[in-house]
Design a protein around this motif. Structure first.
Motif, PDB file in Angstrom:
ATOM      1  N   SER A   1       0.198  -1.171   0.008  1.00  0.00           N
ATOM      2  CA  SER A   1      -0.178  -0.103  -0.066  1.00  0.00           C
ATOM      3  C   SER A   1       0.623   1.231  -0.259  1.00  0.00           C
ATOM      4  CB  SER A   1      -0.601   0.216   0.963  1.00  0.00           C
ATOM      5  OG  SER A   1      -0.292  -0.484   2.837  1.00  0.00           O
ATOM      6  N   SER A   2       2.104   1.406   0.429  1.00  0.00           N
ATOM      7  CA  SER A   2       2.905   2.369   0.108  1.00  0.00           C
ATOM      8  C   SER A   2       3.268   2.913  -1.192  1.00  0.00           C
ATOM      9  CB  SER A   2       3.817   2.218   1.498  1.00  0.00           C
ATOM     10  OG  SER A   2       5.491   1.144   0.812  1.00  0.00           O
ATOM     11  N   LEU A   3       3.276   1.690  -1.906  1.00  0.00           N
ATOM     12  CA  LEU A   3       3.479   2.266  -3.293  1.00  0.00           C
ATOM     13  C   LEU A   3       2.554   2.124  -3.956  1.00  0.00           C
ATOM     14  CD1 LEU A   3       6.532  -0.993  -4.055  1.00  0.00           C
ATOM     15  CD2 LEU A   3       6.621   1.296  -4.082  1.00  0.00           C
ATOM     16  N   GLU A   4       2.922   3.976  -4.618  1.00  0.00           N
ATOM     17  CA  GLU A   4       1.381   4.387  -5.202  1.00  0.00           C
ATOM     18  C   GLU A   4       1.772   4.521  -6.688  1.00  0.00           C
ATOM     19  OE1 GLU A   4       1.438   8.283  -3.739  1.00  0.00           O
ATOM     20  OE2 GLU A   4       0.475   7.584  -2.004  1.00  0.00           O
ATOM     21  N   VAL A   5       2.542   4.058  -7.572  1.00  0.00           N
ATOM     22  CA  VAL A   5       2.605   4.162  -9.088  1.00  0.00           C
ATOM     23  C   VAL A   5       2.477   3.199  -9.277  1.00  0.00           C
ATOM     24  CG1 VAL A   5       5.257   4.603  -9.087  1.00  0.00           C
ATOM     25  CG2 VAL A   5       4.651   1.291  -8.977  1.00  0.00           C
ATOM     26  N   GLU A   6       1.642   3.559 -10.901  1.00  0.00           N
ATOM     27  CA  GLU A   6       0.767   2.530 -12.105  1.00  0.00           C
ATOM     28  C   GLU A   6       1.170   0.722 -12.241  1.00  0.00           C
ATOM     29  OE1 GLU A   6      -0.966   4.458 -14.172  1.00  0.00           O
ATOM     30  OE2 GLU A   6      -2.054   6.026 -12.843  1.00  0.00           O
ATOM     31  N   GLU A   7       3.078   1.056 -12.228  1.00  0.00           N
ATOM     32  CA  GLU A   7       2.995  -0.219 -13.034  1.00  0.00           C
ATOM     33  C   GLU A   7       4.126  -0.642 -12.497  1.00  0.00           C
ATOM     34  OE1 GLU A   7       1.818  -1.588 -15.709  1.00  0.00           O
ATOM     35  OE2 GLU A   7      -0.501  -0.181 -15.851  1.00  0.00           O
ATOM     36  N   VAL A   8       4.868  -1.436 -11.997  1.00  0.00           N
ATOM     37  CA  VAL A   8       5.542  -2.059 -11.299  1.00  0.00           C
ATOM     38  C   VAL A   8       6.297  -1.976 -11.724  1.00  0.00           C
ATOM     39  CG1 VAL A   8       5.407  -4.247 -12.217  1.00  0.00           C
ATOM     40  CG2 VAL A   8       6.423  -3.627  -9.756  1.00  0.00           C
ATOM     41  N   SER A   9       7.156  -1.721 -13.585  1.00  0.00           N
ATOM     42  CA  SER A   9       7.890  -1.601 -14.523  1.00  0.00           C
ATOM     43  C   SER A   9       8.494  -0.220 -13.789  1.00  0.00           C
ATOM     44  CB  SER A   9       7.817  -1.616 -15.639  1.00  0.00           C
ATOM     45  OG  SER A   9       6.773  -0.595 -15.976  1.00  0.00           O
ATOM     46  N   TYR A  10       7.982   1.065 -13.032  1.00  0.00           N
ATOM     47  CA  TYR A  10       8.283   1.902 -12.448  1.00  0.00           C
ATOM     48  C   TYR A  10       9.408   2.577 -11.250  1.00  0.00           C
ATOM     49  CZ  TYR A  10       4.666   3.754 -16.302  1.00  0.00           C
ATOM     50  OH  TYR A  10       3.085   4.050 -17.281  1.00  0.00           O
ATOM     51  N   LEU A  11       8.878   1.132 -10.949  1.00  0.00           N
ATOM     52  CA  LEU A  11       9.810   1.112  -9.747  1.00  0.00           C
ATOM     53  C   LEU A  11      11.262   1.086 -10.391  1.00  0.00           C
ATOM     54  CD1 LEU A  11       8.094  -1.201  -7.379  1.00  0.00           C
ATOM     55  CD2 LEU A  11       8.287   1.039  -7.251  1.00  0.00           C
ATOM     56  N   PHE A  12      11.351   0.360 -11.181  1.00  0.00           N
ATOM     57  CA  PHE A  12      13.195  -0.045 -11.770  1.00  0.00           C
ATOM     58  C   PHE A  12      13.298   0.598 -12.602  1.00  0.00           C
ATOM     59  CE2 PHE A  12      10.543  -3.600 -10.249  1.00  0.00           C
ATOM     60  CZ  PHE A  12      11.236  -4.055  -9.437  1.00  0.00           C
ATOM     61  N   ASP A  13      14.966   0.627 -12.809  1.00  0.00           N
ATOM     62  CA  ASP A  13      15.389   1.268 -13.563  1.00  0.00           C
ATOM     63  C   ASP A  13      15.440   0.686 -15.454  1.00  0.00           C
ATOM     64  OD1 ASP A  13      16.898   3.469 -13.012  1.00  0.00           O
ATOM     65  OD2 ASP A  13      18.343   1.632 -11.751  1.00  0.00           O
ATOM     66  N   ARG A  14      15.445  -0.941 -15.075  1.00  0.00           N
ATOM     67  CA  ARG A  14      15.169  -2.027 -16.497  1.00  0.00           C
ATOM     68  C   ARG A  14      14.274  -2.792 -15.791  1.00  0.00           C
ATOM     69  NH1 ARG A  14      18.234  -1.358 -20.908  1.00  0.00           N
ATOM     70  NH2 ARG A  14      17.531  -2.357 -21.923  1.00  0.00           N
ATOM     71  N   TYR A  15      13.244  -3.399 -16.495  1.00  0.00           N
ATOM     72  CA  TYR A  15      12.736  -4.610 -16.288  1.00  0.00           C
ATOM     73  C   TYR A  15      12.783  -5.275 -17.669  1.00  0.00           C
ATOM     74  CZ  TYR A  15       8.190  -6.020 -14.523  1.00  0.00           C
ATOM     75  OH  TYR A  15       7.512  -6.787 -13.121  1.00  0.00           O
ATOM     76  N   LEU A  16      13.493  -6.555 -16.345  1.00  0.00           N
ATOM     77  CA  LEU A  16      13.596  -7.502 -18.126  1.00  0.00           C
ATOM     78  C   LEU A  16      12.890  -9.050 -17.947  1.00  0.00           C
ATOM     79  CD1 LEU A  16      17.606  -7.162 -17.932  1.00  0.00           C
ATOM     80  CD2 LEU A  16      15.951  -5.589 -19.238  1.00  0.00           C
TER      81      LEU A  16
END
Length: 331
Positions: free
Chosen positions: A280-295
């Motif tokens: 619940s503390s993460l407010e981004v819509e897509e998990v890929s936004y948490l990372f520099d690369r999503y592979l």
């Protein structure tokens, strides 16, 4: 990673950069939820931990972060568990304890770990055998030890470092503490016993001599805590998430910028997308936004599912050459 010898994991010169990986604790909860006898289930869980620990050692991972990735996992009660040997632990805590035990040199385990249900049969797992798991007759400039109750008359501490006789260090340190001891440059241990040695930071073998010195283990309460509770002053400066929904570059074309602290994150059985929804503390819509690369490190997979321990081996091998190139540019 950089080229290393089989004996000591040494690279040329010191190494300031680190590689961390984060693993979801729910992989343990998923294993224990099968309708198996508790003994069989316990063995399977320990084998899973052993595979993760061996992968970390093979690819010279410096830190493993185990995160609880759902409220169900974090609040799991004794009544809700199918297996009863370690009911007070979340899946993350159970896995973290096993990993920490496996990283500890065998000659220190009896001194550092009390009997605990989660460690039952852990000694039967294959050793991970990193450089600091030294045999009695082997020599390196450093050894891991535990501070003993007895004290030298002239101050300091006695330390069991796994050789024929305890050594002395100049610092007074609480008994039962694990320490890294600088053994000097003389490989004849017999000449050490009249000297006072020194306990040094556990990062010194890596930073000063480029030795691979095992991994630390950190337990995080959520996916977001993997980032917010980072032990490095400026955090992780390059992060990679792994998912079947990620981009699919060829490893020869994948460029990773020079970094100080790299983090590679693996999701649980239902992926990092699920971990995001449960935090619940993460407010981004897509998990890929948490990372520099999503592979996606295993495109066109033949099996519908890839187990986490399999994904770790695939991903770390996939990233090996890109990491080598990044580190060579950063030197």
């Amino acid at each position: 990673m950089t080229t290393a010898s089989r004996d000591d994991g040494k690279v040329s010169g010191g190494r300031s950069w680190t590689i961390s990986m984060a693993v979801a604790g729910s992989i343990i909860d998923n294993t224990q939820s099968h309708e198996l006898a508790s003994l069989v289930c316990g063995v399977e869980i320990r084998q899973l931990a052993g595979q993760i620990a061996r992968a970390a050692a093979i690819f010279r991972i410096d830190e493993i972060v185990v995160y609880d990735d759902s409220e169900k996992s974090a609040k799991l009660s004794a009544k809700s568990r199918k297996w009863n040997e370690c009911a007070a632990d979340t899946g993350g805590a159970f896995l973290a304890r096993l990993l920490q035990f496996l990283e500890t040199p065998q000659y220190l385990r009896k001194s550092l770990y009390t009997m605990h249900p989660s460690l039952k049969y852990a000694g039967m797992l294959p050793p991970i055998d990193p450089p600091h798991h030294l045999r009695q007759s082997e020599w390196l400039p450093y050894r891991e030890g535990v501070v003993l109750e007895k004290r030298p008359d002239d101050g300091g501490s006695f330390v069991n470092v796994g050789i024929i006789k305890d050594v002395r260090i100049s610092q007074f340190i609480k008994a039962g503490t694990r320490v890294t001891v600088a053994m000097g440059e003389d490989s004849s241990y017999k000449r050490l016993f009249g000297k006072k040695l020194k306990a040094v930071p556990p990062t010194e073998p890596r930073e000063k001599m480029g030795l691979y010195w095992g991994f630390s283990v950190r337990l995080a309460s959520s996916l977001s805590a993997v980032f917010t509770e980072c032990p490095f002053e400026d955090g992780y400066d390059h992060t990679i998430g792994t998912s079947e929904h990620g981009e699919q570059p060829n490893p020869t074309d994948l460029e990773i910028p020079p970094f100080r602290h790299l983090l590679v994150v693996f999701g649980g059985v239902t992926g990092l997308e699920h971990s995001l929804r449960e935090d619940s503390s993460l407010e981004v819509e897509e998990v890929s936004y948490l990372f520099d690369r999503y592979l996606n490190v295993c495109p066109e997979q033949g099996s519908r599912t890839i187990r986490t321990e399999e994904a770790i081996l695939i991903a770390l091998q996939y990233l090996q050459n890109p990491i080598q190139r990044a580190c060579s540019r950063g030197e």
